[in-house]
Scaffold this motif. Structure first.
Motif, PDB file in Angstrom:
ATOM      1  N   SER A   2       0.846  -1.187   0.000  1.00  0.00           N
ATOM      2  CA  SER A   2       0.000   0.000   0.000  1.00  0.00           C
ATOM      3  C   SER A   2       0.882   1.238   0.000  1.00  0.00           C
ATOM      4  O   SER A   2       1.906   1.282   0.681  1.00  0.00           O
ATOM      5  CB  SER A   2      -0.902   0.023   1.237  1.00  0.00           C
ATOM      6  OG  SER A   2      -1.889  -0.976   1.147  1.00  0.00           O
ATOM      7  N   ASP A   3       0.450   2.257  -0.733  1.00  0.00           N
ATOM      8  CA  ASP A   3       1.211   3.487  -0.844  1.00  0.00           C
ATOM      9  C   ASP A   3       1.172   4.255   0.479  1.00  0.00           C
ATOM     10  O   ASP A   3       0.115   4.425   1.086  1.00  0.00           O
ATOM     11  CB  ASP A   3       0.609   4.340  -1.962  1.00  0.00           C
ATOM     12  CG  ASP A   3       1.441   5.571  -2.279  1.00  0.00           C
ATOM     13  OD1 ASP A   3       2.529   5.724  -1.685  1.00  0.00           O
ATOM     14  OD2 ASP A   3       1.001   6.365  -3.112  1.00  0.00           O
ATOM     15  N   TYR A  54      -1.705   7.163   4.007  1.00  0.00           N
ATOM     16  CA  TYR A  54      -1.636   5.875   3.324  1.00  0.00           C
ATOM     17  C   TYR A  54      -3.046   5.381   2.988  1.00  0.00           C
ATOM     18  O   TYR A  54      -4.053   5.862   3.522  1.00  0.00           O
ATOM     19  CB  TYR A  54      -0.893   4.850   4.178  1.00  0.00           C
ATOM     20  CG  TYR A  54      -1.389   4.735   5.600  1.00  0.00           C
ATOM     21  CD1 TYR A  54      -2.512   3.980   5.915  1.00  0.00           C
ATOM     22  CD2 TYR A  54      -0.739   5.397   6.639  1.00  0.00           C
ATOM     23  CE1 TYR A  54      -2.967   3.888   7.216  1.00  0.00           C
ATOM     24  CE2 TYR A  54      -1.185   5.307   7.941  1.00  0.00           C
ATOM     25  CZ  TYR A  54      -2.298   4.549   8.220  1.00  0.00           C
ATOM     26  OH  TYR A  54      -2.757   4.464   9.509  1.00  0.00           O
ATOM     27  N   ASN A  55      -3.097   4.380   2.116  1.00  0.00           N
ATOM     28  CA  ASN A  55      -4.386   3.814   1.734  1.00  0.00           C
ATOM     29  C   ASN A  55      -4.355   2.295   1.899  1.00  0.00           C
ATOM     30  O   ASN A  55      -3.383   1.744   2.417  1.00  0.00           O
ATOM     31  CB  ASN A  55      -4.731   4.199   0.281  1.00  0.00           C
ATOM     32  CG  ASN A  55      -3.665   3.749  -0.702  1.00  0.00           C
ATOM     33  OD1 ASN A  55      -3.177   2.613  -0.651  1.00  0.00           O
ATOM     34  ND2 ASN A  55      -3.283   4.645  -1.626  1.00  0.00           N
ATOM     35  N   ARG A  56      -5.405   1.624   1.484  1.00  0.00           N
ATOM     36  CA  ARG A  56      -5.472   0.162   1.550  1.00  0.00           C
ATOM     37  C   ARG A  56      -5.622  -0.439   0.156  1.00  0.00           C
ATOM     38  O   ARG A  56      -6.123  -1.546  -0.006  1.00  0.00           O
ATOM     39  CB  ARG A  56      -6.607  -0.278   2.471  1.00  0.00           C
ATOM     40  CG  ARG A  56      -6.357   0.136   3.908  1.00  0.00           C
ATOM     41  CD  ARG A  56      -7.332  -0.495   4.888  1.00  0.00           C
ATOM     42  NE  ARG A  56      -6.935  -0.170   6.248  1.00  0.00           N
ATOM     43  CZ  ARG A  56      -6.052  -0.849   6.951  1.00  0.00           C
ATOM     44  NH1 ARG A  56      -5.458  -1.906   6.412  1.00  0.00           N
ATOM     45  NH2 ARG A  56      -5.740  -0.496   8.174  1.00  0.00           N
ATOM     46  N   ASP A  57      -5.164   0.301  -0.826  1.00  0.00           N
ATOM     47  CA  ASP A  57      -5.185  -0.166  -2.209  1.00  0.00           C
ATOM     48  C   ASP A  57      -3.876  -0.878  -2.500  1.00  0.00           C
ATOM     49  O   ASP A  57      -2.925  -0.290  -3.011  1.00  0.00           O
ATOM     50  CB  ASP A  57      -5.389   1.034  -3.150  1.00  0.00           C
ATOM     51  CG  ASP A  57      -5.518   0.599  -4.608  1.00  0.00           C
ATOM     52  OD1 ASP A  57      -5.763  -0.602  -4.846  1.00  0.00           O
ATOM     53  OD2 ASP A  57      -5.352   1.452  -5.493  1.00  0.00           O
ATOM     54  N   LYS A  58      -3.810  -2.146  -2.150  1.00  0.00           N
ATOM     55  CA  LYS A  58      -2.564  -2.908  -2.258  1.00  0.00           C
ATOM     56  C   LYS A  58      -2.325  -3.363  -3.705  1.00  0.00           C
ATOM     57  O   LYS A  58      -3.212  -3.928  -4.342  1.00  0.00           O
ATOM     58  CB  LYS A  58      -2.596  -4.100  -1.302  1.00  0.00           C
ATOM     59  CG  LYS A  58      -2.540  -3.695   0.158  1.00  0.00           C
ATOM     60  CD  LYS A  58      -2.580  -4.881   1.090  1.00  0.00           C
ATOM     61  CE  LYS A  58      -4.006  -5.398   1.261  1.00  0.00           C
ATOM     62  NZ  LYS A  58      -4.863  -4.445   1.998  1.00  0.00           N
ATOM     63  N   LYS A  59      -1.088  -3.115  -4.166  1.00  0.00           N
ATOM     64  CA  LYS A  59      -0.694  -3.507  -5.514  1.00  0.00           C
ATOM     65  C   LYS A  59       0.707  -4.093  -5.481  1.00  0.00           C
ATOM     66  O   LYS A  59       1.507  -3.760  -4.605  1.00  0.00           O
ATOM     67  CB  LYS A  59      -0.694  -2.281  -6.441  1.00  0.00           C
ATOM     68  CG  LYS A  59      -2.034  -1.582  -6.573  1.00  0.00           C
ATOM     69  CD  LYS A  59      -1.904  -0.332  -7.433  1.00  0.00           C
ATOM     70  CE  LYS A  59      -3.231   0.411  -7.542  1.00  0.00           C
ATOM     71  NZ  LYS A  59      -3.097   1.663  -8.345  1.00  0.00           N
ATOM     72  N   GLN A  61       4.367  -4.075  -6.383  1.00  0.00           N
ATOM     73  CA  GLN A  61       5.304  -3.043  -6.802  1.00  0.00           C
ATOM     74  C   GLN A  61       6.692  -3.364  -6.267  1.00  0.00           C
ATOM     75  O   GLN A  61       6.846  -4.170  -5.336  1.00  0.00           O
ATOM     76  CB  GLN A  61       4.848  -1.664  -6.322  1.00  0.00           C
ATOM     77  CG  GLN A  61       4.642  -1.517  -4.844  1.00  0.00           C
ATOM     78  CD  GLN A  61       4.144  -0.135  -4.470  1.00  0.00           C
ATOM     79  OE1 GLN A  61       4.905   0.814  -4.434  1.00  0.00           O
ATOM     80  NE2 GLN A  61       2.852  -0.025  -4.185  1.00  0.00           N
ATOM     81  N   GLN A 105       1.413  -3.110   4.622  1.00  0.00           N
ATOM     82  CA  GLN A 105       0.200  -2.318   4.805  1.00  0.00           C
ATOM     83  C   GLN A 105       0.326  -1.460   6.054  1.00  0.00           C
ATOM     84  O   GLN A 105       0.205  -1.961   7.176  1.00  0.00           O
ATOM     85  CB  GLN A 105      -1.021  -3.235   4.942  1.00  0.00           C
ATOM     86  CG  GLN A 105      -2.302  -2.531   5.339  1.00  0.00           C
ATOM     87  CD  GLN A 105      -2.756  -1.505   4.316  1.00  0.00           C
ATOM     88  OE1 GLN A 105      -3.190  -1.880   3.242  1.00  0.00           O
ATOM     89  NE2 GLN A 105      -2.633  -0.222   4.630  1.00  0.00           N
TER      90      GLN A 105
END
Length: 231
Positions: A2-3, A54-59, A61, A105
């Protein structure tokens, strides 16, 4: 992954829910053990800014890693996350020795909010998860088998380093921590190493002591007491 997002420009001036929390010591603790409770408290995390975007949009990377490896062990560090030791793999036993999270995360558990679970976290300066736990550390390879992570902790004014050494043939990873007080007066100092391991029915933690200090967080303060460790 997550970013982490951008730094929050609004300072956390009055974090009364955590850094202002008081202490209560049980009678089981003696005067020497209670001597420094509540000392060195801070009123704000400035000059650090919050990491709460931060967010919970896991990708999937790419993540920077630093690896020390010999014929017995493979140690993987995350220099962009406080030099956390993310993995320590025993090649002979074909076994991971730490808890390696399947995701990166951030969650709200550290002094600047963002914190990760898993691996070995190195904490310096102020009680709680270090301000640099989700921040970049400087990194230099000293040799093929030795790497040093280092930074300057701005609230305490301390320079510190973590040197990892994995010599050829060694069955152990060696870690040396060095803290330098750059001031002319004493500084309140706090250091702890947070190690995550898989918890199973057969997990045992063996330490050379019969006592421990148990810390329980209530709604607005900590309760500390000495407890016996069962054999």
């Amino acid at each position: 992954v997550s970013d982490l997002g951008e730094l929050n420009p609004m300072p956390d001036i009055k974090n009364v829910s955590y850094i202002h929390a008081g202490f209560e010591a049980k009678p089981s603790m003696n005067e020497e053990e209670k001597r420094y409770l509540g000392k060195g408290m801070v009123s704000t995390m400035l000059p650090y800014l919050l990491q709460d975007e931060y967010n919970r949009d896991k990708k999937e990377q790419e993540v920077n890693v630093v690896i020390l490896e010999n014929e017995n062990l493979k140690a993987t560090f995350l220099p962009d996350y406080g030099a956390r030791l993310w993995s320590l793999f025993d090649k002979k036993q074909n076994k991971e020795l730490l808890y390696v999270n399947s995701v990166i995360q951030p969650c709200n558990l550290a002094l600047r909010n963002a914190w990760l679970s898993g691996g070995v976290e190195f904490n310096l300066g102020i009680k709680g998860h270090t301000p640099l736990t989700c921040d970049k550390m400087f990194c230099d390879f000293i040799d093929d088998d030795k790497v040093r992570f280092y930074e300057y902790e701005r609230i305490r004014g301390l320079a510190y380093s973590i040197t990892a050494y994995l010599p050829k043939g060694s069955e152990a990873l060696y870690l040396k921590v060095q803290v330098e007080n750059t001031k002319d007066e004493p500084v309140y100092m706090y250091w702890w190493t947070n190690i995550a391991v898989p918890e199973t029915k057969n997990t045992r933690v063996i330490v050379p002591t019969t006592d421990s200090i148990h810390c329980l967080y209530q709604s607005d303060h900590y309760v500390l007491g000495k407890e016996k460790i069962p054999y």
